[in-house]
Design a protein around this motif. Structure first.
Motif, PDB file in Angstrom:
ATOM      1  N   PRO A  73     -38.344  45.699 -12.750  1.00  0.00           N
ATOM      2  CA  PRO A  73     -37.030  45.058 -12.923  1.00  0.00           C
ATOM      3  C   PRO A  73     -35.978  45.604 -11.967  1.00  0.00           C
ATOM      4  CG  PRO A  73     -37.982  45.609 -15.056  1.00  0.00           C
ATOM      5  CD  PRO A  73     -38.873  46.230 -14.020  1.00  0.00           C
ATOM      6  N   ALA A  74     -36.115  46.871 -11.569  1.00  0.00           N
ATOM      7  CA  ALA A  74     -35.121  47.483 -10.683  1.00  0.00           C
ATOM      8  C   ALA A  74     -35.040  46.770  -9.336  1.00  0.00           C
ATOM      9  CB  ALA A  74     -35.453  48.959 -10.475  1.00  0.00           C
ATOM     10  N   LEU A  75     -36.164  46.191  -8.879  1.00  0.00           N
ATOM     11  CA  LEU A  75     -36.168  45.536  -7.569  1.00  0.00           C
ATOM     12  C   LEU A  75     -35.467  44.186  -7.581  1.00  0.00           C
ATOM     13  CD1 LEU A  75     -39.667  46.253  -5.975  1.00  0.00           C
ATOM     14  CD2 LEU A  75     -37.532  47.521  -5.777  1.00  0.00           C
ATOM     15  N   THR A  76     -35.138  43.675  -8.744  1.00  0.00           N
ATOM     16  CA  THR A  76     -34.447  42.384  -8.812  1.00  0.00           C
ATOM     17  C   THR A  76     -32.929  42.550  -8.798  1.00  0.00           C
ATOM     18  OG1 THR A  76     -34.412  42.343 -11.246  1.00  0.00           O
ATOM     19  CG2 THR A  76     -36.358  41.431 -10.146  1.00  0.00           C
ATOM     20  N   ARG A  77     -32.468  43.788  -8.798  1.00  0.00           N
ATOM     21  CA  ARG A  77     -31.031  44.047  -8.862  1.00  0.00           C
ATOM     22  C   ARG A  77     -30.473  44.373  -7.477  1.00  0.00           C
ATOM     23  NH1 ARG A  77     -32.752  48.196 -13.028  1.00  0.00           N
ATOM     24  NH2 ARG A  77     -33.307  46.959 -14.874  1.00  0.00           N
TER      25      ARG A  77
ATOM     26  N   GLY B 202     -31.780  42.252  -3.968  1.00  0.00           N
ATOM     27  CA  GLY B 202     -32.753  42.150  -5.044  1.00  0.00           C
ATOM     28  C   GLY B 202     -33.689  40.963  -4.864  1.00  0.00           C
ATOM     29  N   VAL B 203     -34.869  41.061  -5.454  1.00  0.00           N
ATOM     30  CA  VAL B 203     -35.870  39.997  -5.357  1.00  0.00           C
ATOM     31  C   VAL B 203     -35.495  38.891  -6.340  1.00  0.00           C
ATOM     32  CG1 VAL B 203     -38.307  39.407  -5.535  1.00  0.00           C
ATOM     33  CG2 VAL B 203     -37.642  41.687  -4.771  1.00  0.00           C
ATOM     34  N   ARG B 204     -34.970  37.789  -5.803  1.00  0.00           N
ATOM     35  CA  ARG B 204     -34.575  36.660  -6.649  1.00  0.00           C
ATOM     36  C   ARG B 204     -35.247  35.357  -6.214  1.00  0.00           C
ATOM     37  NH1 ARG B 204     -29.906  39.559  -5.553  1.00  0.00           N
ATOM     38  NH2 ARG B 204     -29.026  40.671  -7.344  1.00  0.00           N
ATOM     39  N   THR B 205     -35.473  35.217  -4.916  1.00  0.00           N
ATOM     40  CA  THR B 205     -36.178  34.050  -4.386  1.00  0.00           C
ATOM     41  C   THR B 205     -37.294  34.554  -3.474  1.00  0.00           C
ATOM     42  OG1 THR B 205     -34.924  33.770  -2.322  1.00  0.00           O
ATOM     43  CG2 THR B 205     -33.958  32.851  -4.349  1.00  0.00           C
ATOM     44  N   PRO B 206     -38.309  33.729  -3.202  1.00  0.00           N
ATOM     45  CA  PRO B 206     -39.373  34.174  -2.290  1.00  0.00           C
ATOM     46  C   PRO B 206     -38.857  34.626  -0.931  1.00  0.00           C
ATOM     47  CG  PRO B 206     -40.073  32.219  -3.474  1.00  0.00           C
ATOM     48  CD  PRO B 206     -38.620  32.421  -3.817  1.00  0.00           C
ATOM     49  N   GLU B 207     -37.749  34.048  -0.475  1.00  0.00           N
ATOM     50  CA  GLU B 207     -37.193  34.443   0.822  1.00  0.00           C
ATOM     51  C   GLU B 207     -36.758  35.904   0.829  1.00  0.00           C
ATOM     52  OE1 GLU B 207     -34.178  32.569   4.183  1.00  0.00           O
ATOM     53  OE2 GLU B 207     -33.954  32.006   2.061  1.00  0.00           O
ATOM     54  N   ASP B 208     -36.406  36.434  -0.344  1.00  0.00           N
ATOM     55  CA  ASP B 208     -35.981  37.835  -0.434  1.00  0.00           C
ATOM     56  C   ASP B 208     -37.118  38.809  -0.158  1.00  0.00           C
ATOM     57  OD1 ASP B 208     -33.356  37.129  -1.140  1.00  0.00           O
ATOM     58  OD2 ASP B 208     -33.915  36.943  -3.259  1.00  0.00           O
ATOM     59  N   LEU B 209     -38.349  38.330  -0.181  1.00  0.00           N
ATOM     60  CA  LEU B 209     -39.488  39.219   0.067  1.00  0.00           C
ATOM     61  C   LEU B 209     -39.438  39.842   1.460  1.00  0.00           C
ATOM     62  CD1 LEU B 209     -42.331  37.084  -1.564  1.00  0.00           C
ATOM     63  CD2 LEU B 209     -41.461  39.280  -2.394  1.00  0.00           C
ATOM     64  N   ARG B 210     -38.723  39.222   2.386  1.00  0.00           N
ATOM     65  CA  ARG B 210     -38.628  39.766   3.749  1.00  0.00           C
ATOM     66  C   ARG B 210     -37.941  41.131   3.760  1.00  0.00           C
ATOM     67  NH1 ARG B 210     -37.391  36.187   7.082  1.00  0.00           N
ATOM     68  NH2 ARG B 210     -37.151  34.348   5.758  1.00  0.00           N
TER      69      ARG B 210
END
Length: 228
Positions: free
Chosen positions: A92-96, A100-108
């Motif tokens: 959960p910490a990585l979504t903040r 933060g990881v919210r959309t697939p584009e954030d994976l970059r």
């Protein structure tokens, strides 16, 4: 000699069922369900051993086994016990925060944890990214693990995003250790299969049937029938 004698004594006991399965499945799935099995069948003693991926043992040291793969078992009789979906999961910490990881584009902006275990039937990331609509994403960094369990533990500890597999991560999602940041799920190319040794089928048929029926019900609590 002592080890061989010990194995033989376990196999010869009519009330002892030896169950073999991959370590991650044992820790994340099988063992959490065994209290219910033991409550329903206190007369059955259990022995659990770790099964090496894709190993074909001509003299298996187990009564029943759960193995993971795409279904090609070199002529051995196997029964698929559940379906599986794949989808990214992370702490959960990585979504903040700002990145933060919210959309697939954030994976970059994030590290990918990639298991290279022989259990994995190919790299699922390209297929998932294509389905999610971001086939050209380049990950920031990568961590490789040679087994599934440490890759999931690394994700729990916030080291990155890993491709989750529903059978072994659902409990961690329910407990809040992992989250599923996206909505895209795909059917896995692999699944879990049930085997019984020919010796055990002759010597312990009732135990084999009892465990087979229980594991199918346990793995498919909401299903009216097994997957094809």
């Amino acid at each position: 000699m002592l080890l061989a004698s010990d194995r033989a004594s376990h196999r010869d006991r009519a009330d002892m069922l030896t169950i073999a399965c991959p370590g991650t499945f044992a820790i994340k799935c099988l063992i959490p369900g065994l209290p219910n099995f033991r409550k329903a069948h206190p007369e059955i003693d259990l022995r659990i051993r770790t099964l090496l991926p894709y190993r074909v043992d001509p003299r298996p040291d187990y009564d029943v086994a759960i193995q993971y793969g795409a279904g090609d078992w070199s002529g051995r009789s196997a029964e698929r016990i559940c379906s599986e979906e794949i989808f990214p999961v992370c702490s959960p910490a990585l979504t903040r925060g700002h990145k933060g990881v919210r959309t697939p584009e954030d994976l970059r902006h994030h590290t990918i944890i990639r298991p290279v275990s022989p259990l994995i039937v190919g790299d699922e990331w390209p297929r998932w990214l294509e389905a999610a609509g971001f086939p050209d994403i380049q990950f920031a960094r990568e961590i490789s693990c040679d087994l599934l369990y440490p890759s999931f533990q690394a994700a729990i500890d916030g080291l990155g995003v890993v491709m989750g597999r529903s059978v072994v991560v659902e409990r961690d999602i329910e407990s809040g250790l992992l989250v599923e940041p996206f909505t895209t799920r795909l059917a896995s190319n692999a699944g879990y299969f049930f085997f019984a040794s020919s010796t055990a089928e002759k010597q312990k048929p009732e135990l084999i049937i009892t465990f087979r029926n229980w594991i199918i019900d346990y793995m498919n609590p909401d299903a009216s029938e097994l997957p094809d």
